[in-house]
Design an enzyme around this catalytic site. Structure first.
Site, PDB file in Angstrom:
ATOM      1  N   ASP A  96       0.862  -0.931   0.102  1.00 14.66           N
ATOM      2  CA  ASP A  96       0.044   0.033  -0.076  1.00 14.66           C
ATOM      3  C   ASP A  96       1.013   1.125  -0.037  1.00 14.66           C
ATOM      4  OD1 ASP A  96      -1.527   2.173   1.231  1.00 14.66           O
ATOM      5  OD2 ASP A  96      -3.092   1.071   1.616  1.00 14.66           O
ATOM      6  N   HIS A 105       1.842   3.001   3.351  1.00 10.84           N
ATOM      7  CA  HIS A 105       2.218   2.166   4.474  1.00 10.84           C
ATOM      8  C   HIS A 105       3.634   2.220   4.684  1.00 10.84           C
ATOM      9  CE1 HIS A 105      -1.673  -0.270   4.757  1.00 10.84           C
ATOM     10  NE2 HIS A 105      -1.792   1.069   4.782  1.00 10.84           N
ATOM     11  N   ASP A 117      -0.217   7.947   6.628  1.00 10.73           N
ATOM     12  CA  ASP A 117      -0.954   7.108   5.979  1.00 10.73           C
ATOM     13  C   ASP A 117      -2.329   7.622   5.872  1.00 10.73           C
ATOM     14  OD1 ASP A 117      -2.149   4.816   4.780  1.00 10.73           O
ATOM     15  OD2 ASP A 117      -2.438   3.886   6.551  1.00 10.73           O
ATOM     16  N   ASP A 177      -6.881   2.172  -2.684  1.00  5.35           N
ATOM     17  CA  ASP A 177      -7.474   2.205  -1.512  1.00  5.35           C
ATOM     18  C   ASP A 177      -7.069   3.459  -0.917  1.00  5.35           C
ATOM     19  OD1 ASP A 177      -7.950   1.533   1.059  1.00  5.35           O
ATOM     20  OD2 ASP A 177      -6.045   0.516   1.656  1.00  5.35           O
TER      21      ASP A 177
HETATM   22  C1  RNT Z   1      -5.238  -0.220   6.233  1.00  6.23           C
HETATM   23  C2  RNT Z   1      -4.927  -0.797   4.957  1.00  6.23           C
HETATM   24  C3  RNT Z   1      -6.054  -1.684   4.268  1.00  6.23           C
HETATM   25  C4  RNT Z   1      -7.395  -0.863   4.386  1.00  6.23           C
HETATM   26  C5  RNT Z   1      -8.550  -1.808   3.873  1.00  6.23           C
HETATM   27  C6  RNT Z   1     -10.000  -0.992   4.037  1.00  6.23           C
HETATM   28  O1  RNT Z   1      -4.432   0.729   6.584  1.00  6.23           O
HETATM   29  O2  RNT Z   1      -4.361   0.152   3.938  1.00  6.23           O
HETATM   30  O3  RNT Z   1      -5.916  -2.200   3.101  1.00  6.23           O
HETATM   31  O4  RNT Z   1      -7.238   0.247   4.034  1.00  6.23           O
HETATM   32  O5  RNT Z   1      -8.578  -3.001   4.056  1.00  6.23           O
HETATM   33 ZN    ZN Z   2      -4.498  -0.798   1.935  1.00  8.23          ZN
END
Ligand code: RNT
Ligand code: ZN
Length: 426
Positions: free
Chosen positions: A260, A263, A295, A327
């Site tokens: 992500d 992250h 984040d 996301d």
């Molecule tokens: C959380 C993650 C995860 C969520 C989703 C809703 O920090 O990014 O992917 O955002 O599952």
């Molecule tokens: Zn995510």
């Protein structure tokens, strides 16, 4: 010939002069699926207990009007959003978006039939489906630990949830003839200095081993594990770190890493990490987001890092290895528009990357002509990119640059929403 076609021909020539083929880029762009997340539409409330707030250190800030008040309204809004995103799409669901017939179904009891309506929806909308277990927003996650919990009954509960989610993923894959990616993210971690950083990770490893123990064909379901550096309330220690999952995925061929973009440390980029996984032929799942200082899950834009990620995919021909998903959740702007804007930005970034005169750039690099490499990279930036994008929208029969003014699709029955779209407040 209309304006869009005329403009396109001008752009085509300009790109051809630098060695890029716009027709080819558009054909390719039309084939690459983007997995649009379902949760921007309703701030991740879902259908299980929509009034229960979010937990797990994630939050949708803001109170823009237009949050759906019912499942029907939710689906309506989602449909409006998807109709404004050109090209191939998938839809990423979360386990709390189930049909429970008005009766509470626990997370360790969910079954494929609770999600059967999504298969019909996906068929109608020509979408593939991806899935996410919901390891948060639940009393059994209130102490901040799920799959790495030291409480065995809690850990067992979440392991069962993970197992069931994979079966739901398999069900989607079977019904739609396209493998579902089931992405596992857990919020587990400690706020402050942690003494035993190892045991939770040993428990997480064991939990994942149990969840993935049921053999499921990767033509039906694939799994990804999503890492995080820190969360709200888990600032000092996160069990599911990037190193943990990279090692787990490397040693267990049955899952891939999900990165992500929000992250990592703010100075780290996902784009710079991708080829290290490609070198080992690893599949990768992406959650494209936009971290603003942390984040923060802002709406994805056509920005440097999003373009850099797509450039990596295109330059290394990694279309089958890197799976692109979005996301983010921002409740301060119109939720339909946010869903549309982020997904379109991802596709614009992809198109931008597909229009790169890659062979020429690579030749300069191999010849050691770093001056021309840099100059050409800058030259590309001012080409008439928007004309090519407009053509992509036109060929998909979807509004181009002025999509926000398509009130019929966007506004519909919600006056408040029309207001916020045409007169941004604050
Ligand atoms: C959380 C993650 C995860 C969520 C989703 C809703 O920090 O990014 O992917 O955002 O599952
Ligand atoms: Zn995510």
């Amino acid at each position: 010939m209309d304006r869009i076609e005329k403009n396109y021909l001008i752009a085509k020539e300009a790109y051809a002069a630098l060695g890029a083929d716009t027709d080819l880029a558009l054909t390719k762009l039309n084939e690459i699926p983007v997995s649009v997340h379902c949760w921007q539409i309703d701030d991740l409330s879902g259908f299980e207990s929509p009034d229960r707030g979010l937990s797990g250190g994630i939050a949708a800030f803001g109170n823009a009007p237009g949050k759906p008040a019912s499942k029907e309204e939710y689906l309506n809004n989602l449909t409006r959003a998807l109709k404004l995103i050109p090209g191939r799409n998938r839809l990423a669901l979360h386990a709390i978006y189930l049909e429970n017939g008005g009766k509470h179904i626990e997370r360790d009891e969910i079954e494929p039939h609770h999600f059967a309506f999504w298969v019909d929806y996906a068929k109608e909308m020509k979408l593939g489906l991806d899935f996410n277990p919901t390891y948060f927003s639940h009393p059994k996650a209130d102490d901040g630990f799920t799959l790495s919990s030291s409480n065995e009954s809690i850990r067992k509960f979440w392991i069962e949830h993970g197992k069931r989610c994979r079966r739901i993923g398999r069900f989607f894959g079977q019904k739609l003839g396209s493998p579902c990616i089931t992405n596992h993210w857990i919020p587990d971690g400690y706020k402050d200095i942690t003494i035993d950083t190892l045991e939770p990770r040993m428990r997480l490893k064991d939990s994942l081993d149990q969840i993935f123990s049921e053999p499921i064909s990767n033509t039906e379901n694939k799994d990804s594990v999503e890492s995080k550096l820190f969360g709200l309330g888990s600032e000092s220690y996160v069990t599911g770190s990037h190193e943990f999952y990279s090692n787990y995925a490397a040693l267990n061929n049955n899952c891939m890493v999900c990165m992500d973009t929000g992250h990592f440390h703010p100075t780290e980029t996902v784009s710079s990490k991708l080829s290290s996984y490609l070198a080992f032929n690893r599949e990768i799942m992406l959650h494209v987001s936009r971290p603003v200082r942390w984040d923060s899950d802002h709406v994805v834009l056509f920005d440097d890092e999003t373009r850099a990620i797509m450039q990596q995919i295109v330059r290394h021909n990694a279309f089958d290895t890197v799976h692109i998903g979005t996301d983010y959740f921002d409740a301060s702007i119109d939720r339909i528009a946010a869903t549309v804007l982020g997904a379109r930005s991802v596709k614009q970034a992809l198109l931008y990357a597909l229009l790169e005169p890659y062979h020429l750039l690579r030749r300069y690099e191999y010849e050691g002509d770093f001056t021309r490499r840099l100059v050409l990279l800058e030259q590309i930036k001012t080409l008439p990119f928007g004309f090519v994008w407009d053509e992509f929208c036109r060929m998909n029969d979807i509004p181009g640059a002025d999509w926000i003014n398509q009130q019929k699709i966007l506004g519909g029955n919600n006056n408040e929403r029309e207001q916020i779209c045409s007169h941004p407040q604050h």
